[in-house]
Design a protein around this motif. Sequence first.
Motif, PDB file in Angstrom:
ATOM      1  N   GLY A   1      19.294 -18.704  -8.442  1.00 26.77           N
ATOM      2  CA  GLY A   1      18.929 -17.808  -9.379  1.00 26.77           C
ATOM      3  C   GLY A   1      19.786 -16.647  -9.568  1.00 26.77           C
ATOM      4  O   GLY A   1      19.193 -15.898 -10.026  1.00 26.77           O
ATOM      5  N   GLU A   2      21.144 -16.227  -8.718  1.00 20.27           N
ATOM      6  CA  GLU A   2      21.774 -14.690  -8.868  1.00 20.27           C
ATOM      7  C   GLU A   2      22.532 -14.937  -9.375  1.00 20.27           C
ATOM      8  O   GLU A   2      23.381 -16.087  -9.434  1.00 20.27           O
ATOM      9  CB  GLU A   2      21.312 -14.988  -7.206  1.00 20.27           C
ATOM     10  CG  GLU A   2      22.054 -13.243  -6.764  1.00 20.27           C
ATOM     11  CD  GLU A   2      22.609 -12.944  -5.872  1.00 20.27           C
ATOM     12  OE1 GLU A   2      22.867 -12.057  -5.677  1.00 20.27           O
ATOM     13  OE2 GLU A   2      22.651 -13.860  -4.583  1.00 20.27           O
ATOM     14  N   THR A   3      22.552 -13.828 -10.145  1.00 22.60           N
ATOM     15  CA  THR A   3      24.438 -13.585 -11.112  1.00 22.60           C
ATOM     16  C   THR A   3      24.821 -13.272 -10.676  1.00 22.60           C
ATOM     17  O   THR A   3      24.402 -11.688  -9.605  1.00 22.60           O
ATOM     18  CB  THR A   3      23.754 -13.105 -12.284  1.00 22.60           C
ATOM     19  OG1 THR A   3      22.878 -14.083 -13.316  1.00 22.60           O
ATOM     20  CG2 THR A   3      25.211 -12.563 -13.302  1.00 22.60           C
ATOM     21  N   ARG A   4      25.658 -13.154 -10.021  1.00 22.98           N
ATOM     22  CA  ARG A   4      26.890 -11.670  -9.468  1.00 22.98           C
ATOM     23  C   ARG A   4      28.332 -11.497 -10.020  1.00 22.98           C
ATOM     24  O   ARG A   4      28.718 -12.948 -10.913  1.00 22.98           O
ATOM     25  CB  ARG A   4      27.170 -12.270  -7.722  1.00 22.98           C
ATOM     26  CG  ARG A   4      26.675 -11.953  -6.845  1.00 22.98           C
ATOM     27  CD  ARG A   4      26.873 -11.658  -5.565  1.00 22.98           C
ATOM     28  NE  ARG A   4      25.948 -12.042  -4.676  1.00 22.98           N
ATOM     29  CZ  ARG A   4      25.330 -10.642  -3.838  1.00 22.98           C
ATOM     30  NH1 ARG A   4      26.420  -9.563  -4.312  1.00 22.98           N
ATOM     31  NH2 ARG A   4      24.644 -10.573  -2.675  1.00 22.98           N
TER      32      ARG A   4
ATOM     33  N   PRO B   1      26.977 -15.985  -5.156  1.00 23.79           N
ATOM     34  CA  PRO B   1      25.595 -15.684  -5.355  1.00 23.79           C
ATOM     35  C   PRO B   1      24.449 -16.677  -4.595  1.00 23.79           C
ATOM     36  O   PRO B   1      25.443 -18.277  -4.263  1.00 23.79           O
ATOM     37  CB  PRO B   1      25.676 -16.428  -7.192  1.00 23.79           C
ATOM     38  CG  PRO B   1      26.655 -17.081  -7.188  1.00 23.79           C
ATOM     39  CD  PRO B   1      27.967 -16.590  -5.395  1.00 23.79           C
ATOM     40  N   THR B   2      23.455 -16.818  -4.822  1.00 27.24           N
ATOM     41  CA  THR B   2      22.235 -17.753  -3.879  1.00 27.24           C
ATOM     42  C   THR B   2      21.562 -18.006  -5.177  1.00 27.24           C
ATOM     43  O   THR B   2      21.803 -18.063  -6.352  1.00 27.24           O
ATOM     44  CB  THR B   2      21.113 -17.203  -3.210  1.00 27.24           C
ATOM     45  OG1 THR B   2      20.109 -15.938  -3.579  1.00 27.24           O
ATOM     46  CG2 THR B   2      21.830 -16.337  -2.042  1.00 27.24           C
TER      47      THR B   2
END
Length: 305
Positions: A26-29, A23-24
């Motif tokens: 702030g990203e959720t994976r 994930p970058t």
Amino acid sequence: MAGNLIVVGSANQDYVLSVDALPTGGETRLARSLRRFPGGKGANQAVAAARLGAGVAIVGAVGDDDDGALLIRELRAEGVDTSEIEITSADRTGLAFVSLLPGGDSAQTVVPGANHALSATRAAHVVRRLATPDSVLVVQAEIPADVVSAVVRAASENGVRSVVNLSPLIDLAESVLRLADPLVVYGVEVPALTGFAIDGRERAEEAATALLRSARSVVVVADHDGAAWADPSGGGYVMSPHVGAIVDATGAGDAFVGALVTLLAEGASLKEAVRIGVEAGAVAVSRVGAQASYPYRRDIRQLRR
């Protein structure tokens, strides 16, 4: 102590996430799976050596918790002498969070925990007590730098060969590095030590030669391609055998080091020890997990057929 290898290093509980990408900010994976394996560079190298027939004692620390108890049980099941693992209530057992990416590459974040409770004074005392004329010490850098320095100096004082796996990269005094025989580094650490990156066999050999000014001998592991070596007698490069698809590279470097020190303790040349190390690493990347992937002698013999 049973045997002739003294491993001073970390023991961690590994939590391995299989992911499509990292994930970058702030990203959720979503992960495909979560698995738990015993790990830590010290424990990994101890198991890798024990599976190849070495007698191994490990010096380290775990928390007084379920993870620590499990790690000790797993090491004992592999035939590793765990009597010098300290159990501390001051911190929890070390943890490693591993993101396993498609193609076998991985990214890791380690929470040292009890590994940083290991005392330089105690560890050096244990090394002095366990040292025998045929002992080999191997130490990594997931423990405090003062512990690494103390045990290498203690080993030298007692005529014990020291293999220093400088991973992750930490600052060590020049006087400590000069005792490394060999100093083992991975490709990712080379730029900080030499000023240039490895982009092939020639650069790996160049790095090994350059680092020989700082250590008694050197091994540079060039990812999955092989490893370069250098000592006062010369140097060279050992190519990795082809094993098909890379399934999981987690802990493959530790498989290499465990095999390397096993062969050195048996009296093999550095070149021969590197060859077996490269073969052990090749087997490891073809299997899932760290310790679970490590070969026995029969697996390496089969690889050569």
